[in-house]
Write an enzyme that holds these catalytic residues in place. Structure first.
Site, mmCIF file in Angstrom:
data_model
loop_
_atom_site.group_PDB
_atom_site.id
_atom_site.type_symbol
_atom_site.label_atom_id
_atom_site.label_comp_id
_atom_site.label_asym_id
_atom_site.label_seq_id
_atom_site.Cartn_x
_atom_site.Cartn_y
_atom_site.Cartn_z
ATOM 1 C CB CYS A 188 -7.360 7.911 -0.243
ATOM 2 S SG CYS A 188 -7.320 8.403 1.496
ATOM 3 C CB CYS A 226 -8.674 15.110 3.031
ATOM 4 S SG CYS A 226 -8.953 14.718 1.293
#
Length: 292
Positions: free
Chosen positions: A90, A230
């Site tokens: 991530c 993101c």
């Protein structure tokens, strides 16, 4: 919240990177046992703390999944999606993880490494500004892979677009569209084809142009739904835009940077001739507490 009973009394923090937000659980000695149900309960925005995911902070040497990286990186980022599933990487999470390590005194501004399931990532934390604004965090995201297959499509509400398969340690399908509203609500995962192309799910990015080397995106993250940012997705989008625009640094020999606007802010993505990709953006800690 019975699902949290096993970690009652545990200290936590809340942080975000371009409004991609995370519950941070310090667990230096690897004593916490996180179930999918516990993670989902923590991330619940009405009955829990609310977040796009959980970052468990553990020393690499204390975590079997990271022990092989302990000589390169003292700390391991154990990242879980909001539904409790485990993710390889991530990008925004790494920045927030790095910010926490500085916040907690485990590291100083500068450059060092973080272990993730997607490999060891180099981070660079800038000094805070004179007014106290936290310095931005740069992450070496490694190299993108374009594994194919060709012919990927993404479909929402009867509209379909071709998509590029980009892997940033986790899978992404990047589609260029005329209007970000065409992505719909993104409550549910967009349909991707051919069937079986993404057996473990995929993050889907919808992209529009904003200017020269400047794009904007929305994203559906597998296991979390639409998020306001993101990091790996922004990198995948930049890689797709660079290829589309004929600016591949491996071909031109020159690094290239793109601005990527996400609903939660802006990220700067730079790709170098050796294929390495760096992402720069903000990361802040906004709250601390103890789980009831």
């Amino acid at each position: 919240m019975s699902e949290r009973s096993g970690i009652s009394g545990t200290a936590f923090l809340k942080g975000h990177g371009t409004q991609n937000d995370f519950v941070i659980l310090p667990d230096p000695d690897g004593r916490l046992e996180l179930t999918a149900g516990t993670v989902a309960a923590l991330c619940d925005r009405r009955a829990g703390i609310g977040a796009d995911g959980v970052l468990r902070v553990v020393r690499s040497a204390a975590e079997p999944a990271a022990a092989g990286m302990a000589e390169q990186a003292e700390w391991f980022m154990d990242y879980r999606n909001a539904d409790g599933s485990i993710a390889e990487m991530c990008g925004n999470g790494v920045r927030v993880f790095a910010r926490y390590l500085v916040h907690a005194g485990h590291a100083k501004p500068g450059e060092w490494a973080v272990a993730t399931r997607g490999g060891v990532k180099r981070v660079r934390v800038a000094e805070d500004a004179p007014d106290g604004t936290p310095g931005e965090v740069t992450v070496d995201m490694g190299r993108a892979a374009l594994p194919g297959p060709d012919g990927i499509t993404v479909t929402v509400d009867g509209r379909s677009w071709p998509a590029l398969n980009v892997n940033m340690g986790n899978p992404h399908a990047v589609a260029f569209v005329e209007d970000l509203a065409h992505a719909g609500t993104l409550y549910e995962a967009p349909v991707t084809a051919p069937a079986g192309a993404y057996p473990q799910g995929v993050n889907v990015e919808f992209v529009v142009d904003r200017g020269e080397r400047h794009v904007a995106m929305r994203v559906h993250e597998r296991g979390s739904g639409e998020t306001l940012s993101c990091g790996t997705g922004a990198c995948a989008v930049a890689v797709a835009a660079i290829r589309r625009d004929g600016a591949d640094p491996a071909v031109t020999g020159r690094p290239v940077g793109y601005l990527v606007d996400v609903p939660g802010g802006r990220l700067v993505i730079e790709e170098f001739p050796d294929g390495r990709i760096e992402m720069t953006g903000p990361a802040v800690i906004v709250a601390t507490g103890v789980l009831a």
